[in-house]
Design a protein around this motif. Structure first.
Motif, PDB file in Angstrom:
ATOM      1  N   PRO A   1       0.837  -1.192   0.000  1.00 49.61           N
ATOM      2  CA  PRO A   1       0.000   0.000   0.000  1.00 49.61           C
ATOM      3  C   PRO A   1       0.881   1.255   0.000  1.00 49.61           C
ATOM      4  N   GLY A   2       0.423   2.287  -0.656  1.00 46.42           N
ATOM      5  CA  GLY A   2       1.203   3.512  -0.782  1.00 46.42           C
ATOM      6  C   GLY A   2       1.182   4.369   0.470  1.00 46.42           C
ATOM      7  N   THR A   3       2.189   5.250   0.543  1.00 43.46           N
ATOM      8  CA  THR A   3       2.276   6.219   1.622  1.00 43.46           C
ATOM      9  C   THR A   3       2.566   7.588   1.008  1.00 43.46           C
ATOM     10  N   SER A   4       2.309   8.623   1.756  1.00 42.18           N
ATOM     11  CA  SER A   4       2.576   9.970   1.252  1.00 42.18           C
ATOM     12  C   SER A   4       4.015  10.407   1.517  1.00 42.18           C
ATOM     13  N   ARG A   5       4.715   9.664   2.355  1.00 45.69           N
ATOM     14  CA  ARG A   5       6.121   9.983   2.658  1.00 45.69           C
ATOM     15  C   ARG A   5       7.023   8.877   2.145  1.00 45.69           C
ATOM     16  N   GLU A   6       8.195   9.268   1.685  1.00 41.21           N
ATOM     17  CA  GLU A   6       9.166   8.280   1.227  1.00 41.21           C
ATOM     18  C   GLU A   6       9.658   7.479   2.426  1.00 41.21           C
ATOM     19  N   PRO A   7       9.507   6.146   2.378  1.00 37.04           N
ATOM     20  CA  PRO A   7       9.940   5.336   3.523  1.00 37.04           C
ATOM     21  C   PRO A   7      11.463   5.253   3.599  1.00 37.04           C
ATOM     22  N   ASP A   8      11.955   5.110   4.814  1.00 36.25           N
ATOM     23  CA  ASP A   8      13.380   4.899   5.046  1.00 36.25           C
ATOM     24  C   ASP A   8      13.674   3.410   5.004  1.00 36.25           C
ATOM     25  N   ASP A   9      14.920   3.067   4.655  1.00 35.04           N
ATOM     26  CA  ASP A   9      15.345   1.676   4.758  1.00 35.04           C
ATOM     27  C   ASP A   9      15.605   1.370   6.216  1.00 35.04           C
ATOM     28  N   ALA A  10      15.125   0.227   6.656  1.00 38.97           N
ATOM     29  CA  ALA A  10      15.420  -0.244   8.022  1.00 38.97           C
ATOM     30  C   ALA A  10      16.560  -1.243   7.902  1.00 38.97           C
ATOM     31  N   VAL A  11      17.569  -1.052   8.685  1.00 33.26           N
ATOM     32  CA  VAL A  11      18.704  -1.955   8.672  1.00 33.26           C
ATOM     33  C   VAL A  11      18.725  -2.694   9.993  1.00 33.26           C
ATOM     34  N   ALA A  12      18.604  -4.007   9.902  1.00 34.73           N
ATOM     35  CA  ALA A  12      18.580  -4.811  11.118  1.00 34.73           C
ATOM     36  C   ALA A  12      19.982  -4.981  11.677  1.00 34.73           C
ATOM     37  N   VAL A  13      20.069  -4.922  12.976  1.00 38.44           N
ATOM     38  CA  VAL A  13      21.331  -5.180  13.661  1.00 38.44           C
ATOM     39  C   VAL A  13      21.412  -6.685  13.887  1.00 38.44           C
ATOM     40  N   PRO A  14      22.524  -7.314  13.471  1.00 37.38           N
ATOM     41  CA  PRO A  14      22.616  -8.773  13.663  1.00 37.38           C
ATOM     42  C   PRO A  14      22.452  -9.157  15.124  1.00 37.38           C
ATOM     43  N   GLY A  15      21.669 -10.176  15.358  1.00 37.71           N
ATOM     44  CA  GLY A  15      21.456 -10.658  16.722  1.00 37.71           C
ATOM     45  C   GLY A  15      22.354 -11.844  17.001  1.00 37.71           C
ATOM     46  N   LEU A  16      22.196 -12.412  18.155  1.00 38.83           N
ATOM     47  CA  LEU A  16      22.956 -13.592  18.527  1.00 38.83           C
ATOM     48  C   LEU A  16      22.317 -14.827  17.919  1.00 38.83           C
ATOM     49  N   LEU A  17      23.150 -15.723  17.444  1.00 35.39           N
ATOM     50  CA  LEU A  17      22.643 -17.004  16.959  1.00 35.39           C
ATOM     51  C   LEU A  17      22.548 -17.950  18.141  1.00 35.39           C
ATOM     52  N   HIS A  18      21.491 -18.745  18.209  1.00 31.07           N
ATOM     53  CA  HIS A  18      21.422 -19.726  19.280  1.00 31.07           C
ATOM     54  C   HIS A  18      21.179 -21.088  18.729  1.00 31.07           C
TER      55      HIS A  18
END
Length: 150
Positions: A133-150
């Protein structure tokens, strides 16, 4: 009148060439040029913002014909393309900047879309298009921070 242009989808083109042809056809409202970008397979699918999943070439063509009949063309321009390419497949995640007419005049909406291209005997072809769905504002890229592997 439909375009008689030779499409970059032919042998020798790239997935980027086909994407350019797809968005060019959208902007011109050229249904034949647009459908020339799609693979001729019944499993292809398309999801427009907030719409149902359209499966098969006939359903996709019908939806775009209706869209073009209502407004003539879709003024969407891709930007911020992220690509993943492997084994004859190219997945593009794009930010579409779409011009829409409002009571206040022309405005821009932003849609995140994923286009999946497959290299076939006929060259690169679109097999899936999924738009948020569209938005009126340009979305930012979200960059995930690597978590711990278990």
């Amino acid at each position: 009148m439909p375009s008689k242009t030779r499409y970059p989808a032919a042998l020798g083109g790239t997935a980027d060439d086909l994407e350019a042809a797809f968005y060019d056809a959208l902007q011109r409202g050229d249904i034949d040029a647009l459908m020339a970008c799609w693979a001729d397979e019944e499993d292809v699918f398309c999801v427009h913002p907030g719409g149902p999943r359209l499966v098969g070439v006939a359903a996709i063509r019908g939806a775009f014909e209706q869209m073009f009949a209502n407004g003539g063309a879709v003024h969407a321009r891709p930007s911020h393309v992220r690509r993943v390419e492997a084994l004859g497949t190219s997945v593009h995640n794009v930010l579409e900047r779409i011009e829409v007419l409002t009571a206040e005049g022309p405005r821009h909406a932003f849609v995140l879309a994923t286009n999946v291209y497959l290299k076939t005997e006929m060259g690169w072809r679109l097999v899936a298009h999924h738009a948020s769905p569209g938005t009126s504002r340009e979305p930012d890229d979200a960059v995930a921070v690597p978590g711990l592997l278990h």
